[in-house]
Design a protein around this motif. Structure first.
Motif, mmCIF file in Angstrom:
data_model
loop_
_atom_site.group_PDB
_atom_site.id
_atom_site.type_symbol
_atom_site.label_atom_id
_atom_site.label_comp_id
_atom_site.label_asym_id
_atom_site.label_seq_id
_atom_site.Cartn_x
_atom_site.Cartn_y
_atom_site.Cartn_z
ATOM 1 N N LEU A 167 0.818 -1.211 0.000
ATOM 2 C CA LEU A 167 0.000 0.000 0.000
ATOM 3 C C LEU A 167 0.853 1.262 0.000
ATOM 4 O O LEU A 167 0.504 2.255 -0.640
ATOM 5 C CB LEU A 167 -0.924 0.016 1.232
ATOM 6 C CG LEU A 167 -2.180 -0.864 1.165
ATOM 7 C CD1 LEU A 167 -2.934 -0.796 2.490
ATOM 8 C CD2 LEU A 167 -3.097 -0.435 0.027
ATOM 9 N N GLY A 168 1.954 1.225 0.736
ATOM 10 C CA GLY A 168 2.737 2.445 0.888
ATOM 11 C C GLY A 168 4.055 2.475 0.117
ATOM 12 O O GLY A 168 4.564 3.540 -0.213
ATOM 13 N N GLY A 169 4.597 1.270 -0.126
ATOM 14 C CA GLY A 169 5.912 1.204 -0.752
ATOM 15 C C GLY A 169 7.040 1.379 0.250
ATOM 16 O O GLY A 169 8.202 1.500 -0.122
ATOM 17 N N TYR A 170 6.684 1.391 1.539
ATOM 18 C CA TYR A 170 7.680 1.532 2.588
ATOM 19 C C TYR A 170 7.730 0.289 3.465
ATOM 20 O O TYR A 170 6.705 -0.255 3.836
ATOM 21 C CB TYR A 170 7.344 2.702 3.520
ATOM 22 C CG TYR A 170 7.667 4.076 2.998
ATOM 23 C CD1 TYR A 170 6.674 5.049 2.906
ATOM 24 C CD2 TYR A 170 8.970 4.421 2.650
ATOM 25 C CE1 TYR A 170 6.971 6.319 2.451
ATOM 26 C CE2 TYR A 170 9.269 5.694 2.192
ATOM 27 C CZ TYR A 170 8.267 6.646 2.096
ATOM 28 O OH TYR A 170 8.559 7.901 1.648
ATOM 29 N N CYS A 171 8.935 -0.129 3.830
ATOM 30 C CA CYS A 171 9.091 -1.045 4.933
ATOM 31 C C CYS A 171 9.905 -0.278 5.976
ATOM 32 O O CYS A 171 10.338 0.842 5.703
ATOM 33 C CB CYS A 171 9.745 -2.356 4.489
ATOM 34 S SG CYS A 171 11.348 -2.207 3.736
ATOM 35 N N PRO A 172 10.102 -0.821 7.168
ATOM 36 C CA PRO A 172 10.662 -0.011 8.246
ATOM 37 C C PRO A 172 11.990 0.686 7.927
ATOM 38 O O PRO A 172 12.139 1.882 8.214
ATOM 39 C CB PRO A 172 10.843 -1.033 9.374
ATOM 40 C CG PRO A 172 9.781 -2.039 9.135
ATOM 41 C CD PRO A 172 9.647 -2.137 7.656
ATOM 42 N N ILE B 251 15.120 -4.592 11.222
ATOM 43 C CA ILE B 251 14.805 -3.225 11.611
ATOM 44 C C ILE B 251 13.491 -3.102 12.360
ATOM 45 O O ILE B 251 13.359 -2.260 13.257
ATOM 46 C CB ILE B 251 14.882 -2.310 10.382
ATOM 47 C CG1 ILE B 251 16.347 -2.298 9.948
ATOM 48 C CG2 ILE B 251 14.428 -0.902 10.698
ATOM 49 C CD1 ILE B 251 16.616 -1.603 8.668
ATOM 50 N N SER B 252 12.522 -3.937 12.021
ATOM 51 C CA SER B 252 11.264 -3.857 12.767
ATOM 52 C C SER B 252 11.497 -4.244 14.223
ATOM 53 O O SER B 252 11.000 -3.588 15.140
ATOM 54 C CB SER B 252 10.197 -4.764 12.145
ATOM 55 O OG SER B 252 10.608 -6.116 12.161
ATOM 56 N N GLY B 253 12.291 -5.273 14.453
ATOM 57 C CA GLY B 253 12.588 -5.712 15.815
ATOM 58 C C GLY B 253 13.421 -4.699 16.575
ATOM 59 O O GLY B 253 13.192 -4.440 17.762
ATOM 60 N N ILE B 254 14.383 -4.122 15.894
ATOM 61 C CA ILE B 254 15.230 -3.116 16.537
ATOM 62 C C ILE B 254 14.399 -1.890 16.909
ATOM 63 O O ILE B 254 14.525 -1.334 18.002
ATOM 64 C CB ILE B 254 16.401 -2.727 15.608
ATOM 65 C CG1 ILE B 254 17.378 -3.911 15.475
ATOM 66 C CG2 ILE B 254 17.133 -1.499 16.139
ATOM 67 C CD1 ILE B 254 18.473 -3.708 14.445
ATOM 68 N N THR B 255 13.512 -1.493 16.010
ATOM 69 C CA THR B 255 12.647 -0.337 16.272
ATOM 70 C C THR B 255 11.714 -0.605 17.441
ATOM 71 O O THR B 255 11.610 0.202 18.372
ATOM 72 C CB THR B 255 11.812 0.013 15.029
ATOM 73 O OG1 THR B 255 12.674 0.196 13.915
ATOM 74 C CG2 THR B 255 10.988 1.258 15.247
ATOM 75 N N ALA B 256 11.041 -1.747 17.396
ATOM 76 C CA ALA B 256 10.107 -2.081 18.466
ATOM 77 C C ALA B 256 10.838 -2.168 19.801
ATOM 78 O O ALA B 256 10.358 -1.677 20.822
ATOM 79 C CB ALA B 256 9.399 -3.398 18.154
ATOM 80 N N GLY B 257 12.008 -2.761 19.784
ATOM 81 C CA GLY B 257 12.792 -2.896 21.008
ATOM 82 C C GLY B 257 13.256 -1.557 21.543
ATOM 83 O O GLY B 257 13.271 -1.323 22.755
ATOM 84 N N ALA B 258 13.644 -0.669 20.653
ATOM 85 C CA ALA B 258 14.131 0.654 21.067
ATOM 86 C C ALA B 258 13.040 1.457 21.756
ATOM 87 O O ALA B 258 13.318 2.272 22.637
ATOM 88 C CB ALA B 258 14.662 1.420 19.858
ATOM 89 N N THR C 201 4.733 -6.584 11.220
ATOM 90 C CA THR C 201 6.119 -6.951 11.520
ATOM 91 C C THR C 201 6.259 -7.459 12.954
ATOM 92 O O THR C 201 7.071 -8.333 13.230
ATOM 93 C CB THR C 201 7.086 -5.780 11.288
ATOM 94 O OG1 THR C 201 6.621 -4.633 11.997
ATOM 95 C CG2 THR C 201 7.213 -5.456 9.806
ATOM 96 N N ARG C 202 5.450 -6.939 13.861
ATOM 97 C CA ARG C 202 5.517 -7.431 15.244
ATOM 98 C C ARG C 202 4.951 -8.837 15.333
ATOM 99 O O ARG C 202 5.543 -9.728 15.934
ATOM 100 C CB ARG C 202 4.742 -6.496 16.183
ATOM 101 C CG ARG C 202 5.454 -5.205 16.452
ATOM 102 C CD ARG C 202 6.523 -5.310 17.518
ATOM 103 N NE ARG C 202 7.698 -6.039 17.061
ATOM 104 C CZ ARG C 202 8.435 -6.847 17.813
ATOM 105 N NH1 ARG C 202 8.124 -7.050 19.062
ATOM 106 N NH2 ARG C 202 9.483 -7.448 17.310
ATOM 107 N N LEU C 203 3.779 -9.029 14.746
ATOM 108 C CA LEU C 203 3.157 -10.357 14.771
ATOM 109 C C LEU C 203 4.024 -11.380 14.043
ATOM 110 O O LEU C 203 4.190 -12.509 14.489
ATOM 111 C CB LEU C 203 1.770 -10.311 14.117
ATOM 112 C CG LEU C 203 0.640 -9.691 14.916
ATOM 113 C CD1 LEU C 203 -0.607 -9.564 14.049
ATOM 114 C CD2 LEU C 203 0.322 -10.513 16.159
ATOM 115 N N GLY C 204 4.559 -10.954 12.917
ATOM 116 C CA GLY C 204 5.346 -11.860 12.105
ATOM 117 C C GLY C 204 6.810 -11.930 12.497
ATOM 118 O O GLY C 204 7.591 -12.637 11.875
ATOM 119 N N SER C 205 7.176 -11.188 13.531
ATOM 120 C CA SER C 205 8.542 -11.196 14.055
ATOM 121 C C SER C 205 9.600 -10.830 13.029
ATOM 122 O O SER C 205 10.715 -11.364 13.065
ATOM 123 C CB SER C 205 8.904 -12.573 14.647
ATOM 124 O OG SER C 205 7.933 -13.016 15.537
#
Lengths: 157, 141
Positions: free
Chosen positions: A101-106, B33-40, B94-98
């Protein structure tokens, strides 16, 4: 817990290289990412090359790391033995939908915060909100690693 | 396929792989990065320092790139409203899917983790489906 400055510096350095890598690869351009996902239209396979390059390099490093200890940390913190369950699949599905939807991942989104774009800000704030909203779901059904002989997780498999 | 840029893609990918390797060998951590962000941003104060440092590194890179190469960080073509929804889904998913493209797609795949391979296939397929739908519904030019 305070960590040695070396650890924090390594993390910062890794972040810088990662961000530069994302920019060089073109993955900080959402149109390019959407182009990879646009299989039925003007397909741009570049993201596959990005993943390929990254995986080949990291595969070598991971193999080399086995049996060793990190330079500035007591052990590796690498997930192992976690199940392929409904939560994983639903999570990946939701993430994929949001990505499309956005074209962005974290990663690219955080790098792009440097532009102070209101669009990026909205995305990142919403992302943090999304992470926060599912906390109850994570606490209610924590995924348990499958039982392994070496449960300490102190070395890479 | 006029936008295909395999060589810069590969070069960038190698840099990404190197940075993930640096974080692994140096700090023992997965560059997810999702894990690092959530953890931070979690209550877990013990490991907030290296996580924030990594995220700061990402932003620092962005600042440099933005100065040196104007136009390297264009905003998404989607509207703010769609980006808000997209962000919520990315955060929750990303949180649910780790994990995300870096955690599962790069690091997990490099470890030949079946879990990461499954997750990567699912989120890539889902992304392609959504963009396909977007195009079919006439929203794409």
């Amino acid at each position: 817990m305070s960590h040695p400055l070396r650890l924090v510096a390594v993390a910062f350095g890794a972040g810088v290289v990662f961000g530069i890598g994302l920019a060089v690869s073109g993955m900080t351009r959402p149109e390019k990412v959407l182009g990879f996902l646009d299989v039925t239209g003007r397909w741009d396979p570049t993201l596959a090359c990005v993943m390929g390059g990254a995986v080949v390099v990291h595969f070598v490093a991971y193999r080399w790391a086995r049996g060793r200890t990190p330079w500035h940390a007591p052990r590796f913190f690498v997930p192992a033995g976690m199940p392929i369950d409904m939560r994983l699949c639903v999570g990946a599905l939701l993430f994929g939908i949001g990505w499309g939807l956005g074209g962005y991942c974290p990663g690219p989104a955080i790098v792009s915060l440097a532009t102070a774009s209101s669009k990026v800000l909205v995305f990142v704030l919403a992302m943090l909100a999304g992470m926060w909203l599912v906390r109850p779901a994570l606490a209610a059904a924590p995924a348990e690693p499958k039982p392994r002989r070496d449960a300490a997780g102190s070395s890479l498999q | 396929m006029d936008d295909f840029t395999p060589w810069s893609g590969l070069a960038g990918g190698v840099l990404i792989g190197l940075s993930a390797s640096l974080l692994l060998l140096g700090a023992g951590r997965v560059a997810g990065i999702s894990g690092i962000t959530a953890g931070a941003f979690s209550r877990e104060r013990d490991h907030r320092d290296w996580r924030l440092a990594f995220l700061a590194g990402l932003v620092a890179a962005g600042l440099v790139v933005n100065l040196v190469v104007p136009g390297a960080l264009p905003a998404s073509p989607r509207t703010h409203a769609w980006l808000a929804l997209a962000g919520l889904l990315v955060g929750a998913g990303t949180r649910l899917g780790s994990g995300c493209t870096s955690g599962h797609g790069v690091c997990g795949t490099s470890r030949l983790s079946p879990r990461s391979l499954v997750a990567t296939l699912i989120f890539v397929a889902a992304g392609m489906l959504v963009v396909g739908l977007w195009r079919a519904l006439g929203a794409l030019s």
